[in-house]
Design a protein around this motif. Structure first.
Motif, PDB file in Angstrom:
ATOM      1  N   CYS A  91     -15.339  -3.658   0.208  1.00 50.26           N
ATOM      2  CA  CYS A  91     -16.014  -2.602   0.962  1.00 50.26           C
ATOM      3  C   CYS A  91     -15.353  -1.255   0.682  1.00 50.26           C
ATOM      4  N   SER A  92     -14.029  -1.250   0.532  1.00 50.90           N
ATOM      5  CA  SER A  92     -13.316  -0.015   0.196  1.00 50.90           C
ATOM      6  C   SER A  92     -13.725   0.490  -1.185  1.00 50.90           C
ATOM      7  N   LEU A  93     -13.868  -0.437  -2.135  1.00 51.17           N
ATOM      8  CA  LEU A  93     -14.326  -0.046  -3.467  1.00 51.17           C
ATOM      9  C   LEU A  93     -15.701   0.616  -3.392  1.00 51.17           C
ATOM     10  N   GLN A  94     -16.586  -0.010  -2.621  1.00 44.86           N
ATOM     11  CA  GLN A  94     -17.960   0.506  -2.514  1.00 44.86           C
ATOM     12  C   GLN A  94     -17.993   1.851  -1.801  1.00 44.86           C
ATOM     13  N   ASN A  95     -17.139   2.023  -0.796  1.00 46.41           N
ATOM     14  CA  ASN A  95     -17.061   3.317  -0.105  1.00 46.41           C
ATOM     15  C   ASN A  95     -16.573   4.414  -1.049  1.00 46.41           C
ATOM     16  N   SER A  96     -15.580   4.083  -1.875  1.00 43.67           N
ATOM     17  CA  SER A  96     -15.061   5.056  -2.845  1.00 43.67           C
ATOM     18  C   SER A  96     -16.160   5.489  -3.809  1.00 43.67           C
TER      19      SER A  96
END
Length: 389
Positions: free
Chosen positions: A95-100
């Motif tokens: 999810c952090s990757l996608q937010n970035s």
């Protein structure tokens, strides 16, 4: 704050798990390297560790020295990641990757001047249609049916980056059939092709001033994937299992040497305060003793330091006579390498610290300089700092 942390650990040697107060040293690089080597030696005693090291060696071309260096570098920055080590699932990390990726996409669009959007879109679609006709596999082709840049996907933004930038991420000065601009065979086709190329060159000339937009496009090319591959996740799991052993070895070495780094003192001080649900005797005593906190250079506060401050003001009320006063200037934040986050200053100003609201006051007087210099600095920084935080 480093001195405050040392004072807290001295007051509660058992809770901080230091015992006698160790010497705090500026450069602990040799301890990090020694701990990394000690961690790797554990594979002689533990089959699980041996299997993890073996996977890591396969991943890093059997370069044991590189693994040692990477572990040592991670230990030097352990206050950045230690709190995340056991609390994140694969879903949360992805999810952090996608937010970035999403944040980079939105920022890049916002950096493109509105006056240039229509022309860029027309040129982009022209090139994409031509490439499709030639059965070219360029990433630009995904923009053939793009209706508005505000609707562009991440893949389409990567196509735009390919369209506008060279491999070296400079503005593309020349365009050819490889980018969807065929030369044409007949005179009419050649004239039409020249017209499109002229429009492209004119657009690039205007974009030359938009270096932030160029950097945004460069970022789009370098985005992480939205998900880990199975191999990546396996390696990440290996690293996450090895790092706690490395931290434990470092703590043993600190204890044997009687020396620690500043990060260790801060982590032990935070631990000695407990948590809001279960405050320690030290936290309760400090809650009684501390009436006022004044923190200068607050723009260079790290996440660990911010956590310490949050614990110190836990339970403070607006009407109990205690005060929190922080001073800082976001334009002067220089300690990113120590995990200083200027965003913490902005967060504290907008939302307070641990539910304690702060009243923002902007200073308008300056006794260190004169008006001409102040005006120049403010004018210059208005071009550097974003309009929105």
């Amino acid at each position: 704050i480093d001195s405050l942390c040392a004072s807290l650990t001295r007051q509660m040697p058992v809770l901080s798990k230091f015992g006698a107060q160790p010497e705090t040293i500026e450069d602990a690089a040799r301890f990090y390297s020694e701990a990394a080597r000690a961690t790797l030696r554990l594979m002689e005693q533990d089959l699980v560790i041996a299997n993890d090291v073996e996977r890591l060696l396969e991943h890093l071309d059997n370069d044991l020295a590189r693994i040692e260096t990477l572990l040592a570098d991670m230990l030097a920055r352990r206050d950045h990641w230690l709190r995340h080590l056991h609390a994140r699932t694969r879903e949360e990390l992805e999810c952090s990757l996608q937010n970035s990726r999403r944040n980079a996409q939105q920022k890049t669009f916002q950096l493109l001047p509105e006056a240039l959007q229509s022309e860029l879109l027309q040129l982009l679609r022209y090139a994409a249609v031509n490439l499709l006709a030639e059965d070219n596999k360029s990433v630009i082709t995904c923009c053939a049916e793009l209706e508005a840049l505000s609707m562009a996907t991440i893949e389409q933004w990567q196509g735009i980056a390919e369209f506008l930038l060279t491999k070296e991420n400079a503005w593309r000065k020349r365009i050819s059939s490889k980018e969807g601009f065929p030369s044409g065979k007949t005179k009419i086709e050649k004239d039409t092709a020249k017209s499109w190329k002229d429009r492209f060159e004119s657009l690039i000339a205007k974009l030359t001033q938009e270096q932030d937009f160029r950097q945004g496009l460069q970022t789009m090319r370098q985005l992480p994937p939205p998900n880990y591959s199975e191999q990546q996740w396996e390696i990440l799991g290996t690293i996450m299992r090895l790092l706690p052993y490395a931290v434990a070895q470092l703590q043993v070495i600190f204890q044997e040497s009687g020396c620690v780094d500043f990060s260790e003192v801060a982590q032990r001080a935070i631990s000695a305060l407990g948590n809001p649900q279960a405050p320690t005797d030290l936290a309760l005593a400090l809650d009684y003793q501390i009436k006022h906190l004044l923190i200068d250079e607050f723009q260079d506060t790290s996440i660990s330091q911010f956590e310490l401050i949050e614990k110190l003001v836990t339970g403070w009320e607006d009407t109990d006579g205690r005060s929190l006063f922080v001073v800082g200037d976001p334009m002067q934040s220089i300690y990113r390498f120590r995990e200083a986050e200027v965003g913490l200053f902005l967060r504290a100003r907008n939302f307070g610290i641990n539910n304690r609201k702060l009243q923002p006051i902007t200073l308008s007087a300056n006794f260190r300089s004169q008006q001409g210099i102040i005006d120049w600095v403010n004018k210059t920084f208005s071009q550097i700092m974003p309009d929105e935080e």
